[in-house]
Design a protein around this motif. Structure first.
Motif, PDB file in Angstrom:
ATOM      1  N   GLY A   1       3.655  11.766  -1.364  1.00 51.31           N
ATOM      2  CA  GLY A   1       3.537  10.328  -1.128  1.00 51.31           C
ATOM      3  C   GLY A   1       4.192   9.916   0.178  1.00 51.31           C
ATOM      4  O   GLY A   1       3.640   9.115   0.939  1.00 51.31           O
ATOM      5  N   VAL A   2       5.369  10.466   0.463  1.00 48.87           N
ATOM      6  CA  VAL A   2       6.043  10.171   1.737  1.00 48.87           C
ATOM      7  C   VAL A   2       5.208  10.670   2.903  1.00 48.87           C
ATOM      8  O   VAL A   2       5.056   9.985   3.918  1.00 48.87           O
ATOM      9  CB  VAL A   2       7.461  10.783   1.759  1.00 48.87           C
ATOM     10  N   TYR A   3       4.647  11.864   2.764  1.00 47.63           N
ATOM     11  CA  TYR A   3       3.785  12.409   3.821  1.00 47.63           C
ATOM     12  C   TYR A   3       2.592  11.487   4.084  1.00 47.63           C
ATOM     13  O   TYR A   3       2.263  11.203   5.238  1.00 47.63           O
ATOM     14  CB  TYR A   3       3.298  13.808   3.427  1.00 47.63           C
ATOM     15  N   LEU A   4       1.953  11.008   3.029  1.00 50.73           N
ATOM     16  CA  LEU A   4       0.800  10.123   3.211  1.00 50.73           C
ATOM     17  C   LEU A   4       1.196   8.800   3.846  1.00 50.73           C
ATOM     18  O   LEU A   4       0.460   8.260   4.679  1.00 50.73           O
ATOM     19  CB  LEU A   4       0.108   9.874   1.868  1.00 50.73           C
TER      20      LEU A   4
ATOM     21  N   VAL B   1       3.761   8.292   5.912  1.00 51.64           N
ATOM     22  CA  VAL B   1       4.053   8.558   7.325  1.00 51.64           C
ATOM     23  C   VAL B   1       2.761   8.757   8.101  1.00 51.64           C
ATOM     24  O   VAL B   1       2.596   8.253   9.212  1.00 51.64           O
ATOM     25  CB  VAL B   1       4.992   9.777   7.464  1.00 51.64           C
ATOM     26  N   ARG B   2       1.836   9.496   7.517  1.00 50.50           N
ATOM     27  CA  ARG B   2       0.548   9.739   8.192  1.00 50.50           C
ATOM     28  C   ARG B   2      -0.259   8.453   8.353  1.00 50.50           C
ATOM     29  O   ARG B   2      -0.873   8.213   9.380  1.00 50.50           O
ATOM     30  CB  ARG B   2      -0.233  10.751   7.381  1.00 50.50           C
ATOM     31  N   ARG B   3      -0.246   7.622   7.314  1.00 49.27           N
ATOM     32  CA  ARG B   3      -1.016   6.373   7.339  1.00 49.27           C
ATOM     33  C   ARG B   3      -0.423   5.341   8.293  1.00 49.27           C
ATOM     34  O   ARG B   3      -1.141   4.709   9.056  1.00 49.27           O
ATOM     35  CB  ARG B   3      -1.075   5.804   5.927  1.00 49.27           C
ATOM     36  N   LEU B   4       0.900   5.186   8.247  1.00 45.20           N
ATOM     37  CA  LEU B   4       1.545   4.169   9.060  1.00 45.20           C
ATOM     38  C   LEU B   4       1.970   4.671  10.431  1.00 45.20           C
ATOM     39  O   LEU B   4       2.326   3.867  11.289  1.00 45.20           O
ATOM     40  CB  LEU B   4       2.764   3.605   8.311  1.00 45.20           C
ATOM     41  N   GLY B   5       1.992   5.973  10.624  1.00 49.74           N
ATOM     42  CA  GLY B   5       2.352   6.523  11.918  1.00 49.74           C
ATOM     43  C   GLY B   5       3.791   6.271  12.310  1.00 49.74           C
ATOM     44  O   GLY B   5       4.098   6.085  13.459  1.00 49.74           O
ATOM     45  N   VAL B   6       4.682   6.296  11.328  1.00 48.34           N
ATOM     46  CA  VAL B   6       6.108   6.018  11.581  1.00 48.34           C
ATOM     47  C   VAL B   6       6.757   7.197  12.231  1.00 48.34           C
ATOM     48  O   VAL B   6       6.533   8.307  12.005  1.00 48.34           O
ATOM     49  CB  VAL B   6       6.829   5.652  10.259  1.00 48.34           C
TER      50      VAL B   6
ATOM     51  N   MET C   1       0.827  -1.186   0.000  1.00 45.29           N
ATOM     52  CA  MET C   1       0.000   0.000   0.000  1.00 45.29           C
ATOM     53  C   MET C   1       0.872   1.251   0.000  1.00 45.29           C
ATOM     54  O   MET C   1       0.552   2.217  -0.677  1.00 45.29           O
ATOM     55  CB  MET C   1      -0.920  -0.019   1.215  1.00 45.29           C
ATOM     56  N   ALA C   2       1.960   1.235   0.737  1.00 42.94           N
ATOM     57  CA  ALA C   2       2.812   2.412   0.845  1.00 42.94           C
ATOM     58  C   ALA C   2       3.441   2.765  -0.493  1.00 42.94           C
ATOM     59  O   ALA C   2       3.513   3.947  -0.865  1.00 42.94           O
ATOM     60  CB  ALA C   2       3.887   2.187   1.903  1.00 42.94           C
ATOM     61  N   ILE C   3       3.893   1.770  -1.229  1.00 48.83           N
ATOM     62  CA  ILE C   3       4.534   2.042  -2.515  1.00 48.83           C
ATOM     63  C   ILE C   3       3.538   2.619  -3.521  1.00 48.83           C
ATOM     64  O   ILE C   3       3.905   3.433  -4.371  1.00 48.83           O
ATOM     65  CB  ILE C   3       5.241   0.778  -3.058  1.00 48.83           C
TER      66      ILE C   3
ATOM     67  N   LEU D   1       3.407   6.376  -3.145  1.00 44.12           N
ATOM     68  CA  LEU D   1       4.564   7.024  -3.757  1.00 44.12           C
ATOM     69  C   LEU D   1       4.449   7.060  -5.278  1.00 44.12           C
ATOM     70  O   LEU D   1       4.662   8.104  -5.907  1.00 44.12           O
ATOM     71  CB  LEU D   1       5.842   6.299  -3.342  1.00 44.12           C
ATOM     72  N   ILE D   2       4.089   5.932  -5.867  1.00 38.48           N
ATOM     73  CA  ILE D   2       3.981   5.864  -7.327  1.00 38.48           C
ATOM     74  C   ILE D   2       2.857   6.770  -7.825  1.00 38.48           C
ATOM     75  O   ILE D   2       3.025   7.504  -8.805  1.00 38.48           O
ATOM     76  CB  ILE D   2       3.768   4.407  -7.780  1.00 38.48           C
ATOM     77  N   ALA D   3       1.726   6.728  -7.151  1.00 37.41           N
ATOM     78  CA  ALA D   3       0.590   7.559  -7.572  1.00 37.41           C
ATOM     79  C   ALA D   3       0.910   9.041  -7.422  1.00 37.41           C
ATOM     80  O   ALA D   3       0.559   9.846  -8.298  1.00 37.41           O
ATOM     81  CB  ALA D   3      -0.646   7.207  -6.759  1.00 37.41           C
ATOM     82  N   GLY D   4       1.573   9.417  -6.345  1.00 39.12           N
ATOM     83  CA  GLY D   4       1.932  10.823  -6.153  1.00 39.12           C
ATOM     84  C   GLY D   4       2.854  11.324  -7.239  1.00 39.12           C
ATOM     85  O   GLY D   4       2.645  12.396  -7.818  1.00 39.12           O
TER      86      GLY D   4
END
Length: 52
Positions: free
Chosen positions: A42-45, A47-52, A1-3, A6-9
């Motif tokens: 994409g990185v922001y999303l 981090v926000r989604r996974l809470g890293v 999901m994370a990748i 990034l690709i979509a962004g």
């Protein structure tokens, strides 16, 4: 999901940059800026989604 974020962004903002470049004929600069903005978004999303 994370990748996929990034690709979509990168794809979406790169495409927007391509449209701006075609419209104003700026020599490809907006495409690079759009790809960087898309990657940052994409990185922001991720981090926000996974809470890293």
């Amino acid at each position: 999901m994370a990748i996929s974020y990034l690709i979509a962004g990168i794809a979406v903002w790169g495409f927007i940059g391509w449209l701006v470049d075609r419209w104003f004929d700026l020599g490809g600069v907006p495409i690079g800026i759009g790809a960087i903005v898309g990657a940052a978004g994409g990185v922001y999303l991720v981090v926000r989604r996974l809470g890293v």
